[in-house]
Design an enzyme around this catalytic site. Structure first.
Site, PDB file in Angstrom:
ATOM      1  N   GLU A 123      14.804  72.027  24.154  1.00 43.17           N
ATOM      2  CA  GLU A 123      15.290  71.966  23.002  1.00 43.17           C
ATOM      3  C   GLU A 123      16.089  70.742  22.613  1.00 43.17           C
ATOM      4  OE1 GLU A 123      16.468  75.525  20.785  1.00 43.17           O
ATOM      5  OE2 GLU A 123      16.056  76.518  22.991  1.00 43.17           O
ATOM      6  N   THR A 155      40.725  83.873  52.364  1.00 48.80           N
ATOM      7  CA  THR A 155      40.886  85.048  52.675  1.00 48.80           C
ATOM      8  C   THR A 155      40.559  85.343  54.149  1.00 48.80           C
ATOM      9  OG1 THR A 155      40.269  85.673  50.443  1.00 48.80           O
ATOM     10  CG2 THR A 155      40.160  87.419  52.069  1.00 48.80           C
ATOM     11  N   THR A 186      36.170  82.048  49.811  1.00 47.57           N
ATOM     12  CA  THR A 186      34.838  82.109  49.392  1.00 47.57           C
ATOM     13  C   THR A 186      34.674  81.574  47.473  1.00 47.57           C
ATOM     14  OG1 THR A 186      35.497  84.424  48.370  1.00 47.57           O
ATOM     15  CG2 THR A 186      34.383  84.133  50.570  1.00 47.57           C
ATOM     16  N   TYR A 223      47.338  90.002  48.766  1.00 46.11           N
ATOM     17  CA  TYR A 223      47.695  89.339  50.110  1.00 46.11           C
ATOM     18  C   TYR A 223      47.611  87.865  49.798  1.00 46.11           C
ATOM     19  CZ  TYR A 223      42.891  87.554  49.374  1.00 46.11           C
ATOM     20  OH  TYR A 223      41.831  87.023  48.715  1.00 46.11           O
ATOM     21  N   LYS A 282      28.671  82.215  45.015  1.00 47.60           N
ATOM     22  CA  LYS A 282      29.695  83.585  44.986  1.00 47.60           C
ATOM     23  C   LYS A 282      28.696  84.351  43.845  1.00 47.60           C
ATOM     24  CE  LYS A 282      34.138  85.491  45.433  1.00 47.60           C
ATOM     25  NZ  LYS A 282      35.447  85.062  45.879  1.00 47.60           N
TER      26      LYS A 282
END
Ligand code: ASP
Length: 348
Positions: A305, A32, A111, A45, A184
């Site tokens: 566990e 981006t 990202t 975009y 993120k």
């Protein structure tokens, strides 16, 4: 007279060295931060549409702090990230940082998978020099685009002497994170990167850098992984656990020749019984199985566990499933021994 000339010359040479701007390479991969759309108020975009030269030209202030050189590694949305680009990027980073005239590297990246690419470089780059990942949540054509300030801050982090030796860094929205822990956390917000288990390691505000912490897990020059001769990486798949889960996806991964499986389990890496059975069988068939968690905070610990010894499972420790995948892919280039692989999850 001659002496004065000599002194003047010496002074000139001294000044040239003392005040020379550091050389920083910007390696662009897409995302981006290099995105462009039709409207400044619409969310649509295309990622990776803007070239590295245009990115650099758009933030002229970075030329005041460094000699900037740009290279295009790829032009993709980071959801398309793959082994080929990772290996190309890591090899180029190592080549550039081995040069005396290169002081640091900034990598522009989407990202979505920045956390994986940054961690891959954290484990495979062989240099103490700064390597900084940066991206944006709003494309360059969007109102209040965050890319330009993020890039300006990233170059400032790359030229800062204190950034050396900290491994790969992620700079987003005025924060500096270690590649090991950065993730993120919000799908659309500019304040999306966080390090849930450790916190940010520093801040960068209008180029002013301040560090609070030093990453202590092994990385870069202290990492044993060598990608210099690799052309590909072992296949490792991630499976996401849920109630009424089943072993079919485990079988699919094994049939697709996965060498490793990361199981993003429930809670402390817990498994639905039929999935556990299928994973235990996968281990017997020679597949490395790592128990991680779908919970975003905390560690997946050995022998909770689940009887890891009995089934031959590995615990991911404080790595998320997506970061555990990166480490297992690199680990499998060195060993397939469960105990040795487990040690890697404690060390890195
Ligand atoms: N899909 C984009 C990417 O990861 C999102 C972004 O860069 O923020 O390339």
């Amino acid at each position: 007279m001659r002496l004065i000339k000599k002194i003047a010359l010496l002074l000139l040479v001294f000044c040239a060295f003392a005040f020379a701007k550091p050389t920083i390479y910007i390696l662009a991969t897409g995302g981006t931060i290099a995105g462009a759309g039709d409207s400044e108020i619409k969310s649509s975009y295309s990622a990776g549409a803007v070239t590295v030269d245009k990115l650099i030209a758009a933030v002229s202030a970075i030329n005041e702090i460094a000699v900037i050189k740009g290279e295009q590694i790829s032009s993709i949305g980071s959801q398309e990230m793959n082994n080929k680009v990772w290996l190309k990027l890591a090899k180029r980073v190592n080549e550039l940082l081995a040069r005396k005239d290169v002081e640091g590297i900034v990598i522009t990246h989407g990202t979505d998978t920045m956390e994986e690419s940054a961690y891959f470089l954290h484990l495979t780059a062989k240099s103490k020099k700064p390597i900084v990942f940066v991206g944006a949540m709003r494309s360059g054509t969007s109102m209040s685009a965050d890319g330009p300030m993020n890039l300006y801050n990233a170059v400032n982090v790359a030229v800062n002497k204190e950034s050396a030796g900290k491994g790969v860094l992620v700079v987003m929205n005025d924060e500096i994170h270690s590649a090991r822990d950065a993730t993120k956390t919000i799908t659309t917000s500019v304040q999306t990167f966080a390090s849930p288990n450790s916190g940010k390691i520093g801040t960068v505000f209008y180029g002013e850098v301040e560090y609070f912490m030093q990453p202590v897990k092994a990385h870069t020059i202290n990492s044993e992984f060598d990608i210099s001769k690799l052309e590909n990486l072992p296949r490792v798949d991630i499976l996401f656990a849920h109630p009424e889960d089943s072993g079919v996806f485990v079988e699919a991964a094994v049939n697709a020749s996965a060498k490793g499986i990361i199981h993003a389990g429930m809670g402390n890496g817990n498994l639905f019984p039929s999935t556990q059975e299928a994973l235990a069988k996968a281990v017997k068939d020679g597949v490395a199985v790592v128990r991680s968690s779908r919970v975003p905070n905390g560690a997946t610990t050995l022998e909770g566990e689940v009887n890891d010894k009995e089934f031959g499972f590995i615990a991911s420790n404080s790595l998320s499933a997506q970061k555990a995948r990166v480490l297992l892919m690199l680990g499998l280039t060195k060993t397939s021994d469960t105990k040795e692989l487990q040690k890697l999850f404690l060390k890195y």
